[in-house]
Design a protein around this motif. Structure first.
Motif, mmCIF file in Angstrom:
data_model
loop_
_atom_site.group_PDB
_atom_site.id
_atom_site.type_symbol
_atom_site.label_atom_id
_atom_site.label_comp_id
_atom_site.label_asym_id
_atom_site.label_seq_id
_atom_site.Cartn_x
_atom_site.Cartn_y
_atom_site.Cartn_z
ATOM 1 N N MET A 1 -71.661 43.215 2.991
ATOM 2 C CA MET A 1 -70.575 44.101 2.576
ATOM 3 C C MET A 1 -71.033 45.558 2.496
ATOM 4 O O MET A 1 -70.405 46.468 2.979
ATOM 5 C CB MET A 1 -70.020 43.693 1.198
ATOM 6 C CG MET A 1 -68.936 42.618 1.236
ATOM 7 S SD MET A 1 -67.470 43.104 2.189
ATOM 8 C CE MET A 1 -66.366 41.734 1.815
ATOM 9 N N ALA A 2 -72.206 45.708 1.893
ATOM 10 C CA ALA A 2 -72.714 47.064 1.677
ATOM 11 C C ALA A 2 -73.525 47.568 2.881
ATOM 12 O O ALA A 2 -74.243 48.548 2.771
ATOM 13 C CB ALA A 2 -73.558 47.107 0.416
ATOM 14 N N ASN A 4 -72.744 49.166 5.654
ATOM 15 C CA ASN A 4 -72.456 50.562 5.998
ATOM 16 C C ASN A 4 -73.239 51.532 5.129
ATOM 17 O O ASN A 4 -73.774 52.521 5.607
ATOM 18 C CB ASN A 4 -70.971 50.876 5.759
ATOM 19 C CG ASN A 4 -70.107 50.447 6.929
ATOM 20 O OD1 ASN A 4 -70.625 50.144 7.985
ATOM 21 N ND2 ASN A 4 -68.807 50.433 6.715
ATOM 22 N N ILE A 5 -73.227 51.238 3.832
ATOM 23 C CA ILE A 5 -73.916 52.103 2.867
ATOM 24 C C ILE A 5 -75.381 52.282 3.264
ATOM 25 O O ILE A 5 -75.885 53.393 3.322
ATOM 26 C CB ILE A 5 -73.840 51.508 1.441
ATOM 27 C CG1 ILE A 5 -72.408 51.596 0.909
ATOM 28 C CG2 ILE A 5 -74.787 52.238 0.495
ATOM 29 C CD1 ILE A 5 -72.255 51.102 -0.524
ATOM 30 N N PHE A 6 -76.054 51.173 3.550
ATOM 31 C CA PHE A 6 -77.479 51.281 3.813
ATOM 32 C C PHE A 6 -77.762 51.918 5.171
ATOM 33 O O PHE A 6 -78.705 52.691 5.310
ATOM 34 C CB PHE A 6 -78.169 49.928 3.607
ATOM 35 C CG PHE A 6 -78.037 49.469 2.180
ATOM 36 C CD1 PHE A 6 -78.485 50.283 1.142
ATOM 37 C CD2 PHE A 6 -77.430 48.277 1.860
ATOM 38 C CE1 PHE A 6 -78.340 49.910 -0.185
ATOM 39 C CE2 PHE A 6 -77.274 47.887 0.538
ATOM 40 C CZ PHE A 6 -77.734 48.701 -0.489
ATOM 41 N N THR A 8 -75.974 54.245 6.484
ATOM 42 C CA THR A 8 -75.787 55.684 6.234
ATOM 43 C C THR A 8 -76.946 56.246 5.420
ATOM 44 O O THR A 8 -77.417 57.358 5.689
ATOM 45 C CB THR A 8 -74.446 55.944 5.520
ATOM 46 O OG1 THR A 8 -73.401 55.290 6.228
ATOM 47 C CG2 THR A 8 -74.137 57.429 5.439
ATOM 48 N N ALA A 9 -77.428 55.478 4.439
ATOM 49 C CA ALA A 9 -78.567 55.940 3.625
ATOM 50 C C ALA A 9 -79.799 56.161 4.515
ATOM 51 O O ALA A 9 -80.516 57.154 4.351
ATOM 52 C CB ALA A 9 -78.870 54.949 2.515
#
Ligand SMILES: [Ca+2]
Ligand SMILES: [Ca+2]
Lengths: 118, 118
Positions: A1-2, A4-6, A8-9
């Motif tokens: 789920m997360a 995308n977040i990682f 981008t990080a």
């Protein structure tokens, strides 16, 4: 789920690594550390600075002698170009990091400030 | 120069805002805050918790009475589903933020650990 977040990080990590601010900080560190005397001065300054910060944070008294010692060190350091350039580079990098944190923490900050208004 | 960094930071902010963890955290807050009694319990718990943390950080003594009071509150709170779900959602969000910080701070962490090795 997360995922995308990682992704981008990691992109952000790469952007930081390639930024003018980070590259300059590395250069200024290398320049200072190639100069034994300047490095010793800077290390001593950082030690004094951290001791004072620790005392402030834990509420320990700071003597007049310590204040004078720190002030004298600041005057000496301000005359060393390698050190002043490094400190300037650190401040620019810190501003970038602070700005990133402000942007990235906005969703949580908004959520918590909404709660307090209720 | 740092334009890429901020574009990416804004993308990360958007990713966080749209993440399952953040959306769930908002839902759990709304659910708790719609329940006056649960909310009061949670607010009291946070107050007790923050007072204890402040005392720990500033080195003030914590009385046996305060420890017992906090423990009793934890038992009460553990029986409230709205509060336990919120705490769980907060912990998941915190893990995501910690992971982001670890990734993003890696260039600086590497730079500083290299300096210390020299
Ligand atoms: Ca409130
Ligand atoms: Ca060292």
């Amino acid at each position: 789920m997360a995922a995308n977040i990682f992704d981008t990080a990691y992109t952000l990590e790469k952007n930081i690594r390639e930024s003018a601010e980070f590259v300059d900080l590395k250069i200024q560190y290398a320049s200072l550390y190639a100069d034994e005397a300047a490095r010793k001065l800077f290390d001593d300054f950082r030690t004094v600075q951290m001791n004072l910060q620790e005392k402030q944070m834990t509420g320990q008294p700071i003597s007049q002698e310590e204040v004078v010692q720190a002030q004298q060190m600041v005057s000496v350091i301000q005359q060393n170009n390698k050190i002043t350039r490094l400190i300037e580079a650190e401040q620019k990098m810190s501003s970038v990091i602070a700005e990133i944190n402000k942007i990235v923490m906005k969703p949580l900050e908004e959520l918590y400030s909404q709660q307090q208004d209720q």
